[in-house]
Structures are given as C-alpha cells and as structure tokens.
Design a protein around this motif. Structure first.
Motif, PDB file in Angstrom:
ATOM      1  N   GLN A  74       0.941  -1.032   0.030  1.00  0.00           N
ATOM      2  CA  GLN A  74       0.216  -0.208   0.039  1.00  0.00           C
ATOM      3  C   GLN A  74       1.007   1.305  -0.006  1.00  0.00           C
ATOM      4  OE1 GLN A  74      -2.525  -0.495   3.670  1.00  0.00           O
ATOM      5  NE2 GLN A  74      -4.097  -1.515   2.071  1.00  0.00           N
ATOM      6  N   THR A  75       2.043   1.184   0.746  1.00  0.00           N
ATOM      7  CA  THR A  75       2.920   2.466   0.790  1.00  0.00           C
ATOM      8  C   THR A  75       3.448   2.565  -0.694  1.00  0.00           C
ATOM      9  OG1 THR A  75       3.310   2.045   3.098  1.00  0.00           O
ATOM     10  CG2 THR A  75       4.765   3.316   2.103  1.00  0.00           C
ATOM     11  N   GLY A  76       4.058   1.373  -1.219  1.00  0.00           N
ATOM     12  CA  GLY A  76       4.410   1.600  -2.426  1.00  0.00           C
ATOM     13  C   GLY A  76       3.557   2.019  -3.654  1.00  0.00           C
ATOM     14  N   ILE A  77       2.265   1.532  -3.562  1.00  0.00           N
ATOM     15  CA  ILE A  77       1.289   1.932  -4.570  1.00  0.00           C
ATOM     16  C   ILE A  77       0.997   3.504  -4.392  1.00  0.00           C
ATOM     17  CG2 ILE A  77      -0.997   1.715  -4.976  1.00  0.00           C
ATOM     18  CD1 ILE A  77      -1.028  -1.041  -4.305  1.00  0.00           C
ATOM     19  N   ALA A  78       0.976   4.027  -3.194  1.00  0.00           N
ATOM     20  CA  ALA A  78       0.807   5.432  -2.747  1.00  0.00           C
ATOM     21  C   ALA A  78       2.036   6.371  -3.431  1.00  0.00           C
ATOM     22  CB  ALA A  78       0.668   5.804  -1.299  1.00  0.00           C
ATOM     23  N   LEU A  79       3.199   5.704  -3.202  1.00  0.00           N
ATOM     24  CA  LEU A  79       4.306   6.502  -3.684  1.00  0.00           C
ATOM     25  C   LEU A  79       4.620   6.577  -5.206  1.00  0.00           C
ATOM     26  CD1 LEU A  79       6.804   5.679  -1.012  1.00  0.00           C
ATOM     27  CD2 LEU A  79       5.688   7.894  -1.192  1.00  0.00           C
ATOM     28  N   LEU A  80       3.745   5.507  -5.881  1.00  0.00           N
ATOM     29  CA  LEU A  80       4.257   5.394  -7.356  1.00  0.00           C
ATOM     30  C   LEU A  80       3.547   6.755  -7.974  1.00  0.00           C
ATOM     31  CD1 LEU A  80       3.601   1.675  -8.040  1.00  0.00           C
ATOM     32  CD2 LEU A  80       5.625   3.047  -8.214  1.00  0.00           C
ATOM     33  N   SER A  81       2.347   7.471  -7.187  1.00  0.00           N
ATOM     34  CA  SER A  81       1.682   8.476  -7.858  1.00  0.00           C
ATOM     35  C   SER A  81       2.592   9.723  -7.620  1.00  0.00           C
ATOM     36  CB  SER A  81       0.244   8.831  -7.097  1.00  0.00           C
ATOM     37  OG  SER A  81      -0.533   7.655  -7.462  1.00  0.00           O
ATOM     38  N   ARG A  82       2.465  10.849  -8.273  1.00  0.00           N
ATOM     39  CA  ARG A  82       3.068  11.789  -8.122  1.00  0.00           C
ATOM     40  C   ARG A  82       1.940  13.027  -7.435  1.00  0.00           C
ATOM     41  NH1 ARG A  82       5.451  16.119 -13.012  1.00  0.00           N
ATOM     42  NH2 ARG A  82       6.470  17.717 -11.604  1.00  0.00           N
ATOM     43  N   SER A  83       2.798  13.592  -6.274  1.00  0.00           N
ATOM     44  CA  SER A  83       1.847  14.632  -5.759  1.00  0.00           C
ATOM     45  C   SER A  83       2.010  15.950  -6.101  1.00  0.00           C
ATOM     46  CB  SER A  83       2.226  14.508  -4.180  1.00  0.00           C
ATOM     47  OG  SER A  83       1.657  15.779  -3.448  1.00  0.00           O
ATOM     48  N   LEU A  84       1.064  16.722  -6.295  1.00  0.00           N
ATOM     49  CA  LEU A  84       0.947  18.008  -6.974  1.00  0.00           C
ATOM     50  C   LEU A  84       0.571  19.059  -6.086  1.00  0.00           C
ATOM     51  CD1 LEU A  84      -0.930  17.316 -10.314  1.00  0.00           C
ATOM     52  CD2 LEU A  84       1.490  17.560 -10.043  1.00  0.00           C
ATOM     53  N   ASP A  85       0.596  18.671  -4.758  1.00  0.00           N
ATOM     54  CA  ASP A  85       0.426  19.695  -3.560  1.00  0.00           C
ATOM     55  C   ASP A  85       1.403  20.749  -3.619  1.00  0.00           C
ATOM     56  OD1 ASP A  85      -2.100  18.247  -2.709  1.00  0.00           O
ATOM     57  OD2 ASP A  85      -0.833  17.098  -1.327  1.00  0.00           O
ATOM     58  N   ARG A  86       1.005  21.978  -3.239  1.00  0.00           N
ATOM     59  CA  ARG A  86       1.938  23.146  -3.106  1.00  0.00           C
ATOM     60  C   ARG A  86       2.593  23.052  -1.946  1.00  0.00           C
ATOM     61  NH1 ARG A  86       1.173  27.729  -0.746  1.00  0.00           N
ATOM     62  NH2 ARG A  86      -1.009  27.094  -0.141  1.00  0.00           N
ATOM     63  N   LYS A  87       3.857  23.068  -1.780  1.00  0.00           N
ATOM     64  CA  LYS A  87       4.771  23.010  -0.700  1.00  0.00           C
ATOM     65  C   LYS A  87       4.342  24.076   0.353  1.00  0.00           C
ATOM     66  CE  LYS A  87       9.675  22.950   0.865  1.00  0.00           C
ATOM     67  NZ  LYS A  87      11.066  23.243   0.305  1.00  0.00           N
ATOM     68  N   GLY A  88       4.105  23.281   1.546  1.00  0.00           N
ATOM     69  CA  GLY A  88       3.652  24.357   2.934  1.00  0.00           C
ATOM     70  C   GLY A  88       2.116  24.174   2.774  1.00  0.00           C
ATOM     71  N   SER A  89       1.385  23.524   1.894  1.00  0.00           N
ATOM     72  CA  SER A  89       0.016  23.584   2.016  1.00  0.00           C
ATOM     73  C   SER A  89      -0.378  22.672   3.096  1.00  0.00           C
ATOM     74  CB  SER A  89      -0.604  23.303   0.658  1.00  0.00           C
ATOM     75  OG  SER A  89      -0.330  21.820   0.351  1.00  0.00           O
ATOM     76  N   LEU A  90      -0.032  21.349   3.514  1.00  0.00           N
ATOM     77  CA  LEU A  90      -0.230  20.733   4.437  1.00  0.00           C
ATOM     78  C   LEU A  90       0.837  21.079   5.756  1.00  0.00           C
ATOM     79  CD1 LEU A  90      -0.563  17.623   2.534  1.00  0.00           C
ATOM     80  CD2 LEU A  90      -2.492  19.214   3.144  1.00  0.00           C
ATOM     81  N   LYS A  91       0.290  20.262   6.901  1.00  0.00           N
ATOM     82  CA  LYS A  91       1.031  20.519   7.977  1.00  0.00           C
ATOM     83  C   LYS A  91       2.698  19.929   7.810  1.00  0.00           C
ATOM     84  CE  LYS A  91      -2.382  20.907  11.270  1.00  0.00           C
ATOM     85  NZ  LYS A  91      -2.223  22.448  11.817  1.00  0.00           N
ATOM     86  N   ILE A  92       2.505  18.659   7.395  1.00  0.00           N
ATOM     87  CA  ILE A  92       3.831  18.151   6.833  1.00  0.00           C
ATOM     88  C   ILE A  92       3.706  18.026   5.128  1.00  0.00           C
ATOM     89  CG2 ILE A  92       5.348  16.084   6.998  1.00  0.00           C
ATOM     90  CD1 ILE A  92       4.785  16.011   9.773  1.00  0.00           C
ATOM     91  N   SER A  93       4.514  18.577   4.255  1.00  0.00           N
ATOM     92  CA  SER A  93       4.469  18.495   2.959  1.00  0.00           C
ATOM     93  C   SER A  93       5.167  17.436   2.461  1.00  0.00           C
ATOM     94  CB  SER A  93       4.837  19.673   2.233  1.00  0.00           C
ATOM     95  OG  SER A  93       4.200  20.949   2.838  1.00  0.00           O
ATOM     96  N   ASN A  94       6.200  16.798   3.265  1.00  0.00           N
ATOM     97  CA  ASN A  94       7.060  15.745   2.490  1.00  0.00           C
ATOM     98  C   ASN A  94       6.136  14.345   2.914  1.00  0.00           C
ATOM     99  OD1 ASN A  94       9.042  13.719   2.244  1.00  0.00           O
ATOM    100  ND2 ASN A  94      10.799  15.008   2.638  1.00  0.00           N
ATOM    101  N   ARG A  95       5.625  13.638   1.751  1.00  0.00           N
ATOM    102  CA  ARG A  95       4.811  12.737   1.946  1.00  0.00           C
ATOM    103  C   ARG A  95       5.905  11.600   2.357  1.00  0.00           C
ATOM    104  NH1 ARG A  95       3.630  10.240  -4.213  1.00  0.00           N
ATOM    105  NH2 ARG A  95       5.834  10.450  -4.901  1.00  0.00           N
ATOM    106  N   TYR A  96       6.952  11.473   2.073  1.00  0.00           N
ATOM    107  CA  TYR A  96       7.951  10.507   2.741  1.00  0.00           C
ATOM    108  C   TYR A  96       7.746  10.388   4.246  1.00  0.00           C
ATOM    109  CZ  TYR A  96       9.536   9.740  -1.907  1.00  0.00           C
ATOM    110  OH  TYR A  96       9.564   9.830  -3.214  1.00  0.00           O
ATOM    111  N   VAL A  97       7.822  11.527   4.837  1.00  0.00           N
ATOM    112  CA  VAL A  97       7.714  11.665   6.301  1.00  0.00           C
ATOM    113  C   VAL A  97       6.453  11.403   6.698  1.00  0.00           C
ATOM    114  CG1 VAL A  97       7.975  13.305   8.270  1.00  0.00           C
ATOM    115  CG2 VAL A  97       9.471  13.356   6.290  1.00  0.00           C
ATOM    116  N   ARG A  98       5.379  11.725   6.149  1.00  0.00           N
ATOM    117  CA  ARG A  98       4.035  11.139   6.486  1.00  0.00           C
ATOM    118  C   ARG A  98       3.815   9.686   6.483  1.00  0.00           C
ATOM    119  NH1 ARG A  98       2.325  15.445   2.726  1.00  0.00           N
ATOM    120  NH2 ARG A  98       1.544  13.909   1.138  1.00  0.00           N
ATOM    121  N   LEU A  99       4.584   9.089   5.525  1.00  0.00           N
ATOM    122  CA  LEU A  99       4.306   7.589   5.401  1.00  0.00           C
ATOM    123  C   LEU A  99       5.348   6.789   6.201  1.00  0.00           C
ATOM    124  CD1 LEU A  99       3.414   7.228   1.735  1.00  0.00           C
ATOM    125  CD2 LEU A  99       2.007   7.439   3.675  1.00  0.00           C
ATOM    126  N   LEU A 100       6.467   7.449   6.768  1.00  0.00           N
ATOM    127  CA  LEU A 100       7.440   6.944   7.562  1.00  0.00           C
ATOM    128  C   LEU A 100       7.110   5.957   8.504  1.00  0.00           C
ATOM    129  CD1 LEU A 100      10.385   6.142   8.005  1.00  0.00           C
ATOM    130  CD2 LEU A 100      10.595   8.284   9.058  1.00  0.00           C
TER     131      LEU A 100
END
Length: 421
Positions: A343-369
C-alpha cells in the motif's frame, strides 16, 4: 437509465462471481493451513494458495481488460462475458482439488486453458476488423507456445512437480503482461486501438477487486459466528480485527494523503506495471491475513509457548493448537507487513501536486515513514511465543491505528486543526 449505470451493475454481478471464488479459495487455505488434517506445512500451503489465487486473478484481470478495451457492449461481447463467468464459476469450484491426486484435479487446469483459448479466439476474430491488434495476437500466441506445454504437462503429474510446472507457467504469463506494456513493444505493436482505453475505469475496477478481498476478511468475522454467542472474549479480538481492516482500507484509499496528484497509471509504463502487480501481492497477502487471523480471534488467551488456554485457571495443553497459533501469528505478521508495504509503494508511485507548505507536513515520505516502523515491529512480535493471541492482536491494531491517526493529523491543511468549530 445511462449506459454507464447499466455497465456498472453488470460489473457488480461479475464481482459476485469472484466473491464466491475468493471465499472458496480462502476456506480451502484455512482448512489446509490451520486444519487438523493438513498434509503440507504452512509454507507449502501458502504456495498452493498463491498459485490458485494468481490464476483466479488472471482470469478476472483478462475479463476486465477485455471489457475496458472493447467496450462495444454488443451481443457477441455479452455472450462472451457470460461464457467466461460460467467457466470462472466452474474453476472456482474445482480449484481446491488442483493439487489432489484424484482425476478431478485436472479439471481446473482444463477449465483455465479453455478460458485462455476463448480470449485468444475472440480477440483473433476482432483482429480481422482491427488490424493494429494482429501483431499483439501473434506475440501472445508465441508466448502461449511456451506456456501451453507446461500446463498440459502438469495434468500428468502430481505434487510436487505439478507445483513447479504451474508456477513456471504463471511466471511466464506475468512476464508476458509486463513485456506488452513496455514502450518498445507498444511501438512495435502500433496499438492505435487502445487510444480510447478508459484508464480511470480500469483503476476503479482494480480498486473494486481489493474491496472484494477486504470484504472476505470482514465476512470471516461474521460467517459461522466465530465470535461466539454474546459479548465474549472472542468478540473483543474480533473488534480489533475489524478496526485493523478499517485502517488498511484507510491506508489504501487515502494513499499518501496528497490533495492533488497524478495517478501512477498515467505516468511511466514501469510505474503502471508496478502499480498493477503491487495490487496482486497486496490482494493475496490481505486474503491470507484474513484467514490467518481467525485462529487468533477464536483463541484469544492461548499461549503458544506451553499450550495453556485461558487466564491461568486451566492447565489444558494442546501442542497441535499451540503450533497452529504460532504459525498463525507469523503468517499474520508477514502478510500484514506485505500488505502495508504494498500500500505504501502504491501510494508513492503517484506524483503529488500539492503546493509546498499547503499541509502540516508537506513531505509525503515523512508522512508515510511510521508505516515502515510499524512493519518492523510487527515482524518481530511473533518471536515472543509466550505472548497470547489477544495481546498480539492488541499491539498490532494499536500500532496501525496510531499510524493512521498520525497520517490524519499531519495531512491536515496548514491552518487546519484536529477540532474545528
């Protein structure tokens, strides 16, 4: 009534066929892996299940691709789909006997070969009107020449040689699927007929298949009343299992929690390939997870170290049950870890288009760690054989829930809060 609604309802009917197939495969795996009359060890049971599951998935995938590629919905296509689901039903009934020494064990192979032949015949007929399909059919026929002898040979042998022949045939078939989606082969095939391929609908159908798998796990908590009558200890572990399925559903459908993204199937060919086969492994491991959790749910206080049952008031010992519980804990740990990793690999195969700083933690790798940390811990839990099943389930589900809650919080918008008026 719109055409899309009619097609969706018909696809729902098709899914009901595979609900039955998946349920039968799961019950067969349960009887063999955790039953009292199993003739194989747990590893061999998992390999047997994997083969049966991959065949069922291959038929489902081919049927969905056929309906998505050639969405004519004419009389020929309707009759062909009915023919395939009839054969699929027969395969689902005979699949559990595939590795039995009886004569009926060959029937599942014969049915599968008829299914493959049916697709080739119909698509060859289509190639008369679709010239760009002809090269693909020649390539598929060439690979079929390698696969067919393996399947036919498997009908003359029993375990363990039959295992090897069928597994080799399936690997070649999977490599064929991988080869056809490469850019070089696509240029060679000149597949203009795929210009109208509905990628969004294909993604929805693959997601629907995973829902079937999750549904089988949830159904195992209710079918046959495994939790007993009333509010029992088994009901408590059953609640934990249900929460666990909810978390897995959240992990899958929320991905990396990005608000805007480009899906993996719309990126490079190898990402599309990895996305599809990650779903295969995820679905298989989730199905194994659901079957393997049932012995733990039904024996919440069983101690696999000394075979004691209950809270200490009883000294009944059952070495066979102790072995089953220990095996179930290991299978749950490995299958759950495989599911979360996929599930983690499937999520990372997509490309995020979120603007940097729009979420509390923008780095998706940190979110999924934290998911990987949970996987590491879960894999180590079965080492402690003295840990009862209910404690094992409590720790596993608590870790999953905390991980999900972390993703919920860190994926909030920058100015968002956990509680808002």
């Amino acid at each position: 009534m719109t055409k899309g609604l009619i097609v969706g309802r018909f696809e729902l009917f098709i899914d009901l066929i595979w609900v039955g197939i998946i349920s039968n495969l799961a019950e067969n795996f349960s009887d063999h892996a955790f039953g009292t009359d199993s003739k194989l060890n747990i590893g061999e049971d998992i390999i047997e299940f994997t083969i049966l599951f991959l065949v069922a998935w291959r038929v489902w995938k081919d049927l969905q691709m056929f309906m998505t590629k050639y969405h004519t919905n004419d009389l020929v296509q309707r009759l062909f789909v009915v023919w395939i689901i009839i054969l699929a039903m027969l395969y689902g009934n005979n699949a559990p006997y595939l590795f039995d020494p009886g004569d009926s064990s060959n029937l599942a192979i014969i049915i599968y070969l008829i299914i493959l032949g049916s697709f080739i015949v119909v698509e060859t007929a289509y190639s008369i009107y679709i010239p760009s399909l002809r090269r693909e059919m020649i390539l598929r026929a060439a690979f079929m020449a390698f696969v067919l002898p393996l399947w036919v040979s498997a009908t003359f042998f029993t375990y363990p040689l039959r295992f090897g022949l069928i597994f080799a045939a399936i690997i070649i078939e999977l490599l064929t699927i991988a080869l056809i989606v490469t850019p070089a082969v696509e240029r060679l095939l000149k597949q203009e007929h795929l210009e109208h391929f509905d990628a969004d609908h294909w993604v929805e159908r693959v997601q629907d298949f995973f829902i079937i798998i999750l549904g089988e796990g949830v159904m195992s908590l209710i079918k046959g009343s495994p939790l007993g009558r009333g509010i029992t200890d088994q009901a408590g572990t059953g609640v934990l299992a249900l929460v666990g399925y909810y978390v897995l559903s959240s992990f899958y459908f929320n991905g990396d929690q990005s608000r805007r993204y480009v899906h993996a199937v719309r990126r490079t060919w190898w990402r599309k390939f990895l996305w599809l086969f990650a779903h295969v492994f995820m679905a298989g491991s989730t199905l194994v997870l659901g079957v393997s959790s049932v012995p733990l749910i039904q024996n919440p206080y069983f101690n696999a170290e000394n075979g004691r049952i209950g809270d200490g008031s009883t000294t009944a010992s059952d070495p066979q049950l102790a072995s089953i519980i220990n095996s179930a804990k290991w299978v749950v740990s490995v299958s759950l870890s495989t599911t979360v990793t996929c599930q983690t690999g499937i999520a990372l195969l997509s490309r995020s288009l979120d603007r940097k700083g729009s979420l509390k933690i923008s780095n998706r790798y940190v979110r999924l760690l934290p998911r990987l940390l949970v996987v590491a811990i879960v894999l180590c839990l079965p080492i402690d054989r003295k840990m009862p099943a209910n404690a094992f389930m409590s720790i596993v589900v608590s870790l999953l829930f905390l991980c999900m809650f972390w993703e919920w919080v860190v994926s909030l918008e920058r100015d968002g809060g956990v509680f808002e008026p």
